[in-house]
Write a protein that holds these residues in place. Structure first.
Motif, PDB file in Angstrom:
ATOM      1  N   ASP A  87       3.918  14.121 -11.652  1.00 43.13           N
ATOM      2  CA  ASP A  87       4.296  14.016 -13.195  1.00 43.13           C
ATOM      3  C   ASP A  87       3.153  14.423 -14.049  1.00 43.13           C
ATOM      4  OD1 ASP A  87       6.328  13.462 -15.310  1.00 43.13           O
ATOM      5  OD2 ASP A  87       5.093  11.449 -15.353  1.00 43.13           O
ATOM      6  N   ARG A  88       2.200  13.925 -13.980  1.00 39.00           N
ATOM      7  CA  ARG A  88       0.728  14.206 -14.796  1.00 39.00           C
ATOM      8  C   ARG A  88       0.213  15.627 -14.693  1.00 39.00           C
ATOM      9  NH1 ARG A  88      -1.918   8.772 -16.236  1.00 39.00           N
ATOM     10  NH2 ARG A  88      -0.289   7.607 -17.159  1.00 39.00           N
ATOM     11  N   LEU A  89      -0.152  15.877 -13.283  1.00 37.34           N
ATOM     12  CA  LEU A  89      -0.988  17.071 -13.099  1.00 37.34           C
ATOM     13  C   LEU A  89      -0.570  18.298 -13.719  1.00 37.34           C
ATOM     14  CD1 LEU A  89      -3.398  17.556 -11.432  1.00 37.34           C
ATOM     15  CD2 LEU A  89      -2.178  18.286  -9.326  1.00 37.34           C
ATOM     16  N   PRO A  90       0.554  18.509 -13.555  1.00 41.76           N
ATOM     17  CA  PRO A  90       1.113  20.140 -14.259  1.00 41.76           C
ATOM     18  C   PRO A  90       0.581  20.030 -15.877  1.00 41.76           C
ATOM     19  CG  PRO A  90       2.797  19.285 -12.779  1.00 41.76           C
ATOM     20  CD  PRO A  90       1.662  18.084 -12.954  1.00 41.76           C
TER      21      PRO A  90
ATOM     22  N   ALA B 155       0.780  -1.256   0.040  1.00 37.45           N
ATOM     23  CA  ALA B 155       0.008  -0.152  -0.012  1.00 37.45           C
ATOM     24  C   ALA B 155       1.060   1.422   0.028  1.00 37.45           C
ATOM     25  CB  ALA B 155      -0.982   0.039   1.150  1.00 37.45           C
ATOM     26  N   LYS B 156       2.118   1.054   0.747  1.00 35.30           N
ATOM     27  CA  LYS B 156       2.873   2.475   0.795  1.00 35.30           C
ATOM     28  C   LYS B 156       3.206   2.510  -0.783  1.00 35.30           C
ATOM     29  CE  LYS B 156       4.397   2.046   5.530  1.00 35.30           C
ATOM     30  NZ  LYS B 156       5.559   1.851   6.398  1.00 35.30           N
ATOM     31  N   GLY B 157       3.760   1.506  -1.303  1.00 37.72           N
ATOM     32  CA  GLY B 157       4.245   1.669  -2.797  1.00 37.72           C
ATOM     33  C   GLY B 157       3.377   2.154  -3.601  1.00 37.72           C
ATOM     34  N   ARG B 158       1.952   1.885  -3.359  1.00 42.66           N
ATOM     35  CA  ARG B 158       0.933   2.481  -4.588  1.00 42.66           C
ATOM     36  C   ARG B 158       0.818   4.025  -4.006  1.00 42.66           C
ATOM     37  NH1 ARG B 158      -1.659  -2.758  -3.500  1.00 42.66           N
ATOM     38  NH2 ARG B 158      -2.718  -1.897  -1.499  1.00 42.66           N
TER      39      ARG B 158
ATOM     40  N   ARG C 246       3.588   5.628  -5.580  1.00 42.25           N
ATOM     41  CA  ARG C 246       3.491   5.994  -7.047  1.00 42.25           C
ATOM     42  C   ARG C 246       2.060   6.799  -7.483  1.00 42.25           C
ATOM     43  NH1 ARG C 246       4.036   0.355  -6.773  1.00 42.25           N
ATOM     44  NH2 ARG C 246       1.738  -0.085  -6.768  1.00 42.25           N
ATOM     45  N   LEU C 247       1.335   6.724  -6.570  1.00 39.74           N
ATOM     46  CA  LEU C 247       0.361   7.830  -7.072  1.00 39.74           C
ATOM     47  C   LEU C 247       0.918   9.179  -6.802  1.00 39.74           C
ATOM     48  CD1 LEU C 247      -2.708   8.699  -7.213  1.00 39.74           C
ATOM     49  CD2 LEU C 247      -2.826   8.649  -4.592  1.00 39.74           C
ATOM     50  N   TRP C 248       1.708   9.606  -5.831  1.00 36.41           N
ATOM     51  CA  TRP C 248       2.330  10.750  -5.587  1.00 36.41           C
ATOM     52  C   TRP C 248       3.221  11.114  -6.683  1.00 36.41           C
ATOM     53  CZ3 TRP C 248      -0.117  14.287  -3.240  1.00 36.41           C
ATOM     54  CH2 TRP C 248      -0.726  14.038  -2.026  1.00 36.41           C
TER      55      TRP C 248
END
Length: 187
Positions: free
Chosen positions: A18-21, A5-8, A11-13
């Motif tokens: 990366d994608r949000l901007p 879960a920590k890895g997920r 990866r989400l952050w």
């Protein structure tokens, strides 16, 4: 939280950073208010694409038994060693156990907890001990103390007795020089 879960979450952050901007730039968003309006739509789209249902549907949260003192639980913690009287020094101040039944804490290691309300607790051998601050005695400068004694007439000069060895200087004995105590030299 499991390592998976920590890895997920990590990866989400990374994905968001990366994608949000880029997504915001494509939508022509250039200020915070516009970003706050568009963000719920972007999150919903992301969740539709990447969301995964849990393998087990039941809740794993366990309710605590009884009342939990969150102020004590989330307190700042440090270790200290008590002196022979059970006193600790913490934050430039001195503390002793508030209750008289805790006076047997001489020369033990205590976990000191400072709560968000400013109370100081000690934890020793699984016991929670409330600590109270004691005023430290003000140190008097030795020059000031001797000056006070002289003014009050308490200090008198000490004179050795007339037959005191210090009054006699160096004595030479037959075949032995008395000032050489480590190495005996003979004259």
């Amino acid at each position: 939280m499991t390592p998976e879960a920590k890895g997920r979450v990590e990866r989400l952050w990374n994905t968001m950073q990366d994608r949000l901007p880029g997504e915001l730039r494509l939508l022509g968003v250039s200020d915070i208010t516009a970003a706050n309006e568009v963000l719920p739509k972007l999150i919903a789209r992301h969740n539709r694409k990447f969301a995964v249902n849990p393998a087990e549907g039941e809740d794993v949260y366990v309710k605590p038994e009884g009342k939990v003192d969150l102020d004590f639980l989330f307190a700042r913690r440090e270790s200290r060693r008590t002196d022979h009287g059970g006193m600790i020094s913490y934050g430039g101040r001195r503390y002793v156990p508030a209750a008289d039944d805790c006076l047997g804490m001489a020369k033990t290691t205590v976990e000191v907890r400072e709560t968000s309300t400013g109370r100081i607790w000690g934890v020793s051998k699984g016991r929670r001990i409330e600590m109270k601050e004691v005023e430290s005695q003000k140190r008097v400068n030795s020059d000031e103390a001797s000056a006070k004694k002289r003014k009050s007439g308490l200090v008198k000069a000490h004179k050795p007795a007339p037959d005191h060895p210090w009054r006699h200087g160096v004595v030479k004995r037959q075949g032995y020089h008395s000032t050489c105590r480590d190495k005996r030299t003979f004259a």
